[in-house]
Scaffold this active site. Structure first.
Site, PDB file in Angstrom:
ATOM      1  N   CYS A 148       0.827  -1.203   0.000  1.00 36.42           N
ATOM      2  CA  CYS A 148       0.000   0.000   0.000  1.00 36.42           C
ATOM      3  C   CYS A 148       0.867   1.262   0.000  1.00 36.42           C
ATOM      4  O   CYS A 148       2.064   1.226   0.280  1.00 36.42           O
ATOM      5  CB  CYS A 148      -0.935   0.002   1.210  1.00 36.42           C
ATOM      6  SG  CYS A 148      -2.365   1.083   0.992  1.00 36.42           S
ATOM      7  N   ASP A 186      -6.652  -2.988  11.098  1.00 34.05           N
ATOM      8  CA  ASP A 186      -5.510  -2.088  11.250  1.00 34.05           C
ATOM      9  C   ASP A 186      -5.521  -1.523  12.660  1.00 34.05           C
ATOM     10  O   ASP A 186      -6.550  -1.548  13.351  1.00 34.05           O
ATOM     11  CB  ASP A 186      -5.577  -0.957  10.222  1.00 34.05           C
ATOM     12  CG  ASP A 186      -4.241  -0.248  10.028  1.00 34.05           C
ATOM     13  OD1 ASP A 186      -3.250  -0.627  10.691  1.00 34.05           O
ATOM     14  OD2 ASP A 186      -4.186   0.696   9.212  1.00 34.05           O
TER      15      ASP A 186
END
Length: 272
Positions: free
Chosen positions: A18, A177
Site C-alpha cells: 500500500c 488495522d
C-alpha cells in the site's frame, strides 16, 4: 452460486503493498508477486494525484492479462445470509477471486471522502477495488460498483458484534488495522496491534482477514503465524529510510521483495 469457505491458496498468504506513489514501485511490487497494490487518495503523505494514479494503474495493467478481473458479487445469490454458511461464503468467494486470478489488482484507498469523489476516481483510474479506511457506514459500500475492502481499527476496546465486521452483503474484504489514538487519519503509522486478536477472530469466525499495522519484512512471518490472516498489508514497512522527496514516500525494492517472499512462505491455515 456461493461455495463453501476456504482460506487456502497455493501461492501462500495474499500480499498488499500500500501507499505506492510511483509507477516504478508498482512494477517492483508486481514483479515480486504482490497480489494487491494500494494507491492512496485520502489525505496522507502518500496521497497521489489522479494523473499519477493513472500512470501507476497503466504500469500494473501492462504486466497482467487483459482479462484478469475481480468483480463485486451479486448479493441476491446469498439470500440466506443469516445462515453462517452463507456469511462465510460471501467473504470466501470474493477472496477466491483474488487467489485464482492473475493480478495484481489496483486498490484505491479512501477515508471519509464523498461518494462522488470515490466514484469519479474509481472510474477515471480505473480501480479494481475500493478500500474504505475511515468511519464510513457499511451502507456506503452498496453504492460502489466495485468490491470494497472495509478497514476496522483495532484497540483494546474493539467489539466484534458492534463493529459490523462480519456483516455480509456489503463489504467484500475485511481489513484489520491499528487504531492510533489522537491521529487525525488512521493507517500508515507503522504501529502494530495485538496479533492474537486477529488470530482469535479467524478462529471464532473462520473469515478471511487482511492484517495491517506495523508489519515489516522481519516480523511478517511471526505475524502470520500468530494472526493466521488470509492477507497482509504493508506500507511504511517497505519504505526507504531516507526522507521522501517531493515525489512522495519511496518504496524500497529490497524490502518489498523480502516482505513478499517472507509472506508467501507462510501458508494460510487449512479450512476447519
Amino acid at each position: 452460486m456461493p461455495t463453501t469457505p476456504s482460506r487456502c491458496s497455493a501461492a501462500g498468504t495474499v500480499v498488499k503493498i500500500c501507499g505506492v506513489s510511483r509507477p516504478e514501485d508498482a512494477i517492483c511490487a508486481a514483479e515480486s508477486g504482490t497480489d494487491l497494490i494500494g494507491i492512496i487518495f485520502a489525505k496522507s503523505s502518500r496521497q497521489v494525484s489522479l494523473p499519477v494514479a493513472k500512470q501507476i494503474a497503466s504500469a500494473v495493467r501492462s504486466l497482467r492479462p487483459p482479462s484478469s478481473t475481480v468483480r463485486k458479487l451479486d448479493p441476491n445469490e446469498y439470500s440466506n445470509a443469516s445462515d453462517d454458511r452463507f456469511v462465510h461464503a460471501w467473504f470466501a468467494d470474493h477472496a477466491k477471486q483474488v487467489e485464482a486470478a492473475e493480478g495484481p489488482f489496483i486498490v484505491g484507498v479512501f477515508q471519509n471522502q464523498p461518494l462522488e469523489d470515490i466514484l469519479h476516481i474509481a472510474q477515471s483510474v480505473p480501480l479494481d477495488i475500493v478500500q474504505l479506511h475511515g468511519d464510513e457506514p457499511l451502507s456506503l459500500t452498496d453504492q460502489i460498483p466495485l468490491p470494497v475492502i472495509k478497514a476496522f481499527h483495532i484497540d483494546d476496546e474493539f467489539d466484534l458484534e458492534s463493529s459490523g465486521l462480519s456483516t455480509p452483503l456489503h463489504h467484500a474484504f475485511i481489513l484489520l488495522d491499528t487504531k492510533v489514538k489522537g491521529a487525525d487519519h488512521q493507517g500508515g503509522k507503522g504501529v502494530s496491534f495485538d496479533w492474537n486478536i486477529a488470530g482469535s477472530l479467524v478462529h471464532n469466525t473462520g473469515l478471511p482477514l487482511i492484517m495491517a499495522g506495523g508489519l515489516t519484512p522481519s516480523n511478517v512471518s511471526k505475524a502470520i503465524q500468530v494472526g493466521t490472516p488470509w492477507g497482509v498489508d504493508v506500507s511504511s514497512g517497505v519504505e526507504q529510510d531516507a526522507p521522501p522527496d517531493e515525489g512522495g514516500k519511496k518504496k524500497d525494492a529490497i524490502k518489498i521483495r523480502q516482505f513478499v517472499y517472507n509472506s508467501k512462505q507462510q501458508q494460510q491455515p487449512q479450512p476447519s
